[in-house]
Write an enzyme that holds these catalytic residues in place. Structure first.
Site, PDB file in Angstrom:
ATOM      1  N   GLY A  74      71.923  20.107  59.383  1.00  0.00           N
ATOM      2  CA  GLY A  74      71.317  21.267  58.738  1.00  0.00           C
ATOM      3  C   GLY A  74      71.882  22.573  59.277  1.00  0.00           C
ATOM      4  CG  ASN A 153      61.197  25.237  62.238  1.00  0.00           C
ATOM      5  OD1 ASN A 153      61.357  26.207  61.511  1.00  0.00           O
ATOM      6  ND2 ASN A 153      61.426  25.282  63.532  1.00  0.00           N
ATOM      7  CD  GLN A 182      61.153  20.589  59.654  1.00  0.00           C
ATOM      8  OE1 GLN A 182      60.490  19.651  59.193  1.00  0.00           O
ATOM      9  NE2 GLN A 182      61.723  20.525  60.836  1.00  0.00           N
ATOM     10  N   GLY A 201      69.683  15.133  57.074  1.00  0.00           N
ATOM     11  CA  GLY A 201      69.248  13.744  56.945  1.00  0.00           C
ATOM     12  C   GLY A 201      68.165  13.307  57.916  1.00  0.00           C
ATOM     13  CB  CYS A 326      64.854  24.554  69.408  1.00  0.00           C
ATOM     14  SG  CYS A 326      65.241  23.675  67.910  1.00  0.00           S
TER      15      CYS A 326
HETATM   16  N1  PLP Z   1      66.393  24.463  59.668  1.00  0.00           N
HETATM   17  C1  PLP Z   1      65.159  24.047  59.956  1.00  0.00           C
HETATM   18  C2  PLP Z   1      63.993  24.675  59.256  1.00  0.00           C
HETATM   19  C3  PLP Z   1      64.953  23.044  60.901  1.00  0.00           C
HETATM   20  O1  PLP Z   1      63.712  22.647  61.183  1.00  0.00           O
HETATM   21  C4  PLP Z   1      66.077  22.484  61.550  1.00  0.00           C
HETATM   22  C5  PLP Z   1      65.891  21.452  62.597  1.00  0.00           C
HETATM   23  O2  PLP Z   1      64.891  21.399  63.259  1.00  0.00           O
HETATM   24  C6  PLP Z   1      67.354  22.948  61.205  1.00  0.00           C
HETATM   25  C7  PLP Z   1      67.477  23.938  60.259  1.00  0.00           C
HETATM   26  C8  PLP Z   1      68.584  22.396  61.842  1.00  0.00           C
HETATM   27  O3  PLP Z   1      68.874  21.126  61.351  1.00  0.00           O
HETATM   28  P1  PLP Z   1      69.791  20.127  62.202  1.00  0.00           P
HETATM   29  O4  PLP Z   1      68.961  19.640  63.331  1.00  0.00           O
HETATM   30  O5  PLP Z   1      70.150  19.029  61.251  1.00  0.00           O
HETATM   31  O6  PLP Z   1      70.968  20.898  62.642  1.00  0.00           O
END
Ligand code: PLP
Length: 392
Positions: A74, A153, A182, A201, A326
């Site tokens: 993502g 998220n 999300q 994914g 995070c």
């Molecule tokens: N955007 C949102 C809203 C997310 O919650 C996340 C992951 O927690 C991401 C982007 C990033 O996705 P990825 O972990 O696949 O890089």
């Protein structure tokens, strides 16, 4: 270990579904060709990729499969959408986004500020909702891009992206990027008025390491990874076929799935009972559940420390998160809760419960049976005796 654990952290990542694993298995063994090869093995890999592309397009309602490009995650999709739009419009130096975006958007926009871009940061109210008038007045002739998430998220609050996209179209010539990471697999997706849409994914029972970006036909997007001609020459690199097949299978599963109501019922029971039985519990995010993801509850336990709650729940075999995963290594309170003006003493005690298809009612009852005692124990150790007494 994992079989006995109660996993309420599905916004961080999800378990790979057995159906997804089954679909991937042949591409981790028997079918090992490079999809760019002209021979039979290569052609089989290519066929599998195109089938997955169709499954992704079907889930999110893309008009054409060529609008879907596979990425590694993502974050890559978000980064590419933003940087790609800016590179294609070098004379426009203004971006509009929100203070509650995931780091993949927020930190990139902060970096872009240091590279000479001007960013308008839209705030949210105490419910986590956007003021659309402030969006309207932020738009300018030199706005290259508006980047706004579909589902937060941390709180699960949903933004009305169709309406936001309409405003962007009516009042500007900016491209509209939506971080849908999300939301996909949890709520129906509409791409009406959306130009770019990121998904990942591992949030919907595919493995980690695979994402996709929807790029509406006609949107000009410069490539970010330069090399071979994979993905119609838009994103170089040998395709991660097993993961792509996994994402396709997960999208098919999400379409066929009739589990959403069950998940929502369990979430509601958990949320209602916590708010009813624990005096210092307060919900973060709008109460109206139609404006939140059906699987998420972000609850603050005022005057106690979230990290301590997490550790006690962990000892009881229950996995949750304090805000977003995070942040688990830092003690800063979450930017989303800060933007919502949640007081520090509540933000520090916030826990995100995020449910998924493998949760059972027994998981919820077990959680409800241990949580009040944990909170009561931590409250008894809290220096905020008077404040807690007032809440009882
Ligand atoms: N955007 C949102 C809203 C997310 O919650 C996340 C992951 O927690 C991401 C982007 C990033 O996705 P990825 O972990 O696949 O890089």
């Amino acid at each position: 270990m994992t079989d006995e654990m109660i996993y309420l952290d599905n916004n961080a990542t999800t378990r790979v579904a057995p159906e997804v694993l089954d679909a991937m298995q042949p591409y981790l063994s028997k079918f090992f060709g490079n999809p760019s090869s002209a021979h039979a093995l290569g052609r089989e890999m290519k066929r599998a990729i195109e089938q997955s592309r169709e499954q992704v397009a079907n889930l999110i309602g893309a008009a054409d499969t060529t609008e879907i490009v596979f990425t590694s995650c993502g974050s890559e999709s978000d980064n590419w959408a933003i940087r790609g739009v800016l590179a294609a419009a070098p004379n426009k130096k203004h971006i509009v986004t929100t203070l509650v975006e995931h780091e993949a958007v927020r930190n990139l926009c902060r970096l872009l500020e240091s590279e000479g871009y001007e960013v308008t940061w839209l705030g949210v109210d105490g419910n986590g909702e956007l003021d659309l008038d402030s969006l309207r007045s932020a738009l300018r002739a030199d706005t290259a891009l508006v980047s706004i998430m579909l589902a937060n998220n941390e709180t699960g609050v949903l933004f009305p992206i169709e309406e936001i996209g309409r405003i962007v179209r009516e009042d500007s010539e900016a491209a509209f990027h939506v971080d849908g990471v999300q939301a996909v697999g949890k709520v129906p997706i509409s791409l009406k008025n959306v130009d770019l849409f990121a998904l990942s994914g591992h949030k919907l029972h595919a493995p980690q390491g695979i994402g996709a970006l929807y790029i509406r036909k006609g949107i000009s997007l410069s490539p970010m990874i330069i090399g071979g001609a994979q993905e119609q020459g838009r994103r170089a690199g040998t395709s991660a076929v097993p993961n792509i097949v996994g994402l396709g299978a997960a999208c098919r599963l999400a379409r066929e799935d009739n589990d959403h109501e069950r998940i929502e019922t369990m979430r509601n029971r958990l949320e209602d009972e916590i708010l009813r039985s624990i005096p210092n519990a307060r919900l973060n995010g709008i109460r109206d559940r139609s404006k939140r993801l059906p699987n998420t509850s972000n609850i603050s336990f005022e005057y106690v420390d979230g990290q301590n709650i997490l550790m006690h729940l962990d000892q009881a075999g229950i996995c949750v998160s304090t805000g977003s995963a995070c942040h688990s290594t830092t003690h800063e309170s979450s930017p989303t809760l800060r933007a919502m003006n949640v007081p520090y003493t509540a933000a520090q005690g916030s826990i995100r419960f995020s449910l998924g298809r493998y949760n059972t009612e027994a998981d919820i009852e077990t959680t409800l049976s241990v949580l009040p005692e944990i909170i009561a124990k931590l409250a008894a150790m809290s220096p905020y005796e008077e404040e807690l007494a007032r809440l009882r």
